[in-house]
Design a protein around this motif. Structure first.
Motif, PDB file in Angstrom:
ATOM      1  N   LEU A  30       0.846  -1.138  -0.141  1.00  0.00           N
ATOM      2  CA  LEU A  30       0.058  -0.118   0.080  1.00  0.00           C
ATOM      3  C   LEU A  30       0.953   1.316   0.124  1.00  0.00           C
ATOM      4  O   LEU A  30       1.599   1.322   0.896  1.00  0.00           O
ATOM      5  N   GLU A  31       0.558   2.182  -0.833  1.00  0.00           N
ATOM      6  CA  GLU A  31       1.407   3.286  -1.017  1.00  0.00           C
ATOM      7  C   GLU A  31       0.635   4.679  -0.948  1.00  0.00           C
ATOM      8  O   GLU A  31      -0.372   4.492  -1.943  1.00  0.00           O
ATOM      9  N   ALA A  32       0.745   5.377  -0.244  1.00  0.00           N
ATOM     10  CA  ALA A  32       0.075   6.759  -0.100  1.00  0.00           C
ATOM     11  C   ALA A  32       0.110   7.562  -1.207  1.00  0.00           C
ATOM     12  O   ALA A  32      -0.872   8.414  -1.799  1.00  0.00           O
ATOM     13  N   GLY A  38       8.834   6.534  -3.590  1.00  0.00           N
ATOM     14  CA  GLY A  38       9.176   7.415  -2.266  1.00  0.00           C
ATOM     15  C   GLY A  38       9.993   8.559  -2.435  1.00  0.00           C
ATOM     16  O   GLY A  38       9.630   9.442  -3.354  1.00  0.00           O
ATOM     17  N   ARG A  39      11.274   8.756  -1.728  1.00  0.00           N
ATOM     18  CA  ARG A  39      12.325   9.689  -2.140  1.00  0.00           C
ATOM     19  C   ARG A  39      12.888   9.512  -3.385  1.00  0.00           C
ATOM     20  O   ARG A  39      13.512  10.450  -3.959  1.00  0.00           O
ATOM     21  N   VAL A  40      12.632   8.567  -4.250  1.00  0.00           N
ATOM     22  CA  VAL A  40      13.291   8.416  -5.422  1.00  0.00           C
ATOM     23  C   VAL A  40      12.407   8.293  -6.522  1.00  0.00           C
ATOM     24  O   VAL A  40      11.685   7.558  -7.129  1.00  0.00           O
ATOM     25  N   GLY A 374      13.173   0.462   6.372  1.00  0.00           N
ATOM     26  CA  GLY A 374      13.647   1.971   5.603  1.00  0.00           C
ATOM     27  C   GLY A 374      15.144   2.075   5.958  1.00  0.00           C
ATOM     28  O   GLY A 374      15.874   1.691   6.683  1.00  0.00           O
ATOM     29  N   ASP A 375      15.467   3.220   5.333  1.00  0.00           N
ATOM     30  CA  ASP A 375      16.981   3.657   5.412  1.00  0.00           C
ATOM     31  C   ASP A 375      17.291   4.013   6.888  1.00  0.00           C
ATOM     32  O   ASP A 375      18.587   3.778   7.186  1.00  0.00           O
ATOM     33  N   HIS A 376      16.564   4.459   7.638  1.00  0.00           N
ATOM     34  CA  HIS A 376      16.670   4.859   9.019  1.00  0.00           C
ATOM     35  C   HIS A 376      16.945   3.457   9.798  1.00  0.00           C
ATOM     36  O   HIS A 376      17.298   3.709  11.008  1.00  0.00           O
ATOM     37  N   SER A 381      20.476   5.673   2.762  1.00  0.00           N
ATOM     38  CA  SER A 381      21.336   5.728   1.288  1.00  0.00           C
ATOM     39  C   SER A 381      20.416   4.550   0.566  1.00  0.00           C
ATOM     40  O   SER A 381      19.365   3.930   1.393  1.00  0.00           O
ATOM     41  N   ILE A 382      20.735   4.416  -0.621  1.00  0.00           N
ATOM     42  CA  ILE A 382      19.620   3.550  -1.565  1.00  0.00           C
ATOM     43  C   ILE A 382      20.323   2.070  -0.828  1.00  0.00           C
ATOM     44  O   ILE A 382      19.371   1.228  -0.629  1.00  0.00           O
ATOM     45  N   GLN A 383      21.747   1.967  -0.804  1.00  0.00           N
ATOM     46  CA  GLN A 383      22.110   0.756  -0.121  1.00  0.00           C
ATOM     47  C   GLN A 383      21.156   0.233   1.067  1.00  0.00           C
ATOM     48  O   GLN A 383      20.865  -0.693   1.297  1.00  0.00           O
TER      49      GLN A 383
END
Ligand SMILES: Cc1cc2nc3c(=O)[nH]c(=O)nc-3n(C[C@H](O)[C@H](O)[C@H](O)COP(=O)(O)OP(=O)(O)OC[C@H]3O[C@@H](n4cnc5c(N)ncnc54)[C@H](O)[C@@H]3O)c2cc1C
Length: 402
Positions: A30-32, A38-40, A374-376, A381-383
């Motif tokens: 599910l994506e808002a 997202g950020r990309v 998530g990156d957090h 980073s993408i990685q």
């Protein structure tokens, strides 16, 4: 009912869903937003491809090599070096292994001084060593680490720090030195590039591999037990993975402080430089952290005969567009006054902060079949986003499969 609901179709959520699918589990994502990524993401404006904030894909990231079909992205590489703006115009410092044609310019730049170069090389050396040791070894802030290594000259203050300011969205030296070395490793082993169709091609490629298409335009309001509540009703599953922004408040996981960036995208009839270098201001004489003629490296980002230039600043900033144009004029040595501003992206939550000591592998299982990605949870980073998604998928599969 799907086995797993994943909330958020950024790189972490998408790579988590793919991992679950590979393990034979059914997944609903599910994506808002109205698109995945997202950020990309990439806006197509009058034939120009403007990513949501200037960012680059480093093909040497291990997770990118493992999960992404790189040839399908048709990558367009930047040059492995930077142009540094100073009082006497710009000078170039480049990696001699990958840009042998720029060795002469690097030597004449005035930045290559044997003692500082040797100290910087010693400081950077662990970047090419063991990754687990980098992730888990002792750590301190970037500024303290460079001080301890005796790196305190022009290479540090006029090149390394201005360059890293744009990469880290931070100018105060408080970022983890271990994280910086991990990034440096990626820069030393690969050449940052842009996909021909824009950065959005990366998440779109991952999303296209999912058996069930991502449900876009669906905002999750609440996660409770094994079910998620949206405006259209409730959805249950055997497990839920929250791969939404950490500040969305859907879980009790600690939300890191997020750092912001703004990118101005300008169109010009003539390219103000001919090369594919990132340009930084050695004296940080203005708000710009970095700028580049994107269409030199990535011709697919501009219509034929036109040029695309990006300028990135911290967000928030007091700086005006006029100040940005003035600094661009200084850095390129030609007036930027008449360039057309195509779009400006203000990304308030661009990167989670990465303080020292680095905590690069944070738990993804929150208990009661609730997981977080998530990156957090890994690195900013993408990685980090791709790895965190796969770690969450492995944890879910291990539990559901007993
Ligand atoms: C300007 C900029 C430059 C960058 N430069 C680089 C770079 O050069 N190299 C690099 O490696 N990394 C870079 N990054 C970092 C990289 O883009 C991120 O680390 C990565 O994309 C994060 O992915 P994610 O899946 O963890 O989070 P996100 O991409 O934030 O995904 C979270 C998703 O959850 C969705 N969501 C949120 N709330 C809800 C809800 N309630 N219900 C449903 N969906 C929800 C969001 O819409 C979003 O799609 C940059 C980032 C920015 C912004």
């Amino acid at each position: 009912m799907a086995d797993v609901v994943v909330v958020g179709a950024g790189l972490a959520g998408l790579n988590c869903a793919l991992g679950l699918q590979e393990k034979g589990l059914t997944v609903t994502v599910l994506e808002a937003a109205d698109q995945v990524g997202g950020r990309v993401r990439t806006d197509l404006v009058d034939g120009f491809r403007c990513d949501h904030g200037f960012q680059l894909l480093n093909p040497s990231y291990p997770a990118v090599r493992r999960y992404v079909d790189l040839p399908a992205l048709d990558l367009q590489p930047f040059a492995a070096g930077v142009a540094v703006g100073g009082a006497a115009g710009t000078t170039t410092v480049a990696d001699p292994r990958r840009e042998p044609g720029l060795i002469g310019r690097s030597l004449l730049s005035g930045y290559v001084r044997p003692l500082e170069l040797a100290r910087l090389a010693a400081w950077a050396a662990p970047a090419l060593g063991s990754v687990p040791r980098l992730r888990e070894g002792s750590d301190t802030t970037l500024a303290e680490s460079l001080d301890e290594a005796g790196v305190d000259g022009r290479l540090r203050h006029e090149i390394l720090e201005p360059f890293l300011a744009g990469v880290l969205a931070s100018t105060d030296g408080s970022t983890s030195a271990a994280f910086v070395r991990l990034l440096l490793r990626a820069f030393l082993l690969g050449t940052p590039s842009l996909p021909a169709a824009g950065m959005a091609a990366l998440p779109e490629q991952l999303a296209a591999r999912l058996a069930e298409p991502v449900r876009t335009g669906v905002r999750v309001e609440l996660v409770s037990g094994n079910s998620v509540k949206t405006a259209d009703g409730e959805l249950s599953a055997r497990a839920v993975v929250v791969a939404a922004n950490p500040t969305a408040g859907l879980t009790t996981a600690r939300a890191p402080r997020m750092k912001g960036l703004s990118t101005y995208w300008f169109a010009a009839d003539e390219a103000p430089r001919a090369d594919k270098l990132l340009v930084v201001d050695g004296h940080r004489n203005g708000p710009i952290l970095n700028t580049a003629v994107i269409s030199n490296a990535a011709p697919s980002y501009a219509p034929p005969g036109r040029h695309l230039i990006q300028a990135t600043t911290l967000w928030p900033t007091e700086a005006t567009e006029a100040e940005v144009r003035l600094q661009l004029t200084r850095l390129y040595g030609r007036s930027a006054g008449a360039w057309e501003l195509i779009i400006r992206h203000d990304i308030r939550e661009a990167l989670p902060e990465q303080p020292a000591p680095l905590a690069a592998r944070q738990p993804v299982a929150l208990g009661d079949n609730l997981y977080v990605a998530g990156d957090h949870r890994d690195t900013a980073s993408i990685q980090g986003a791709l790895v965190s998604g796969r770690r969450a998928a492995n944890a879910v599969a291990a539990t559901l499969r007993g």
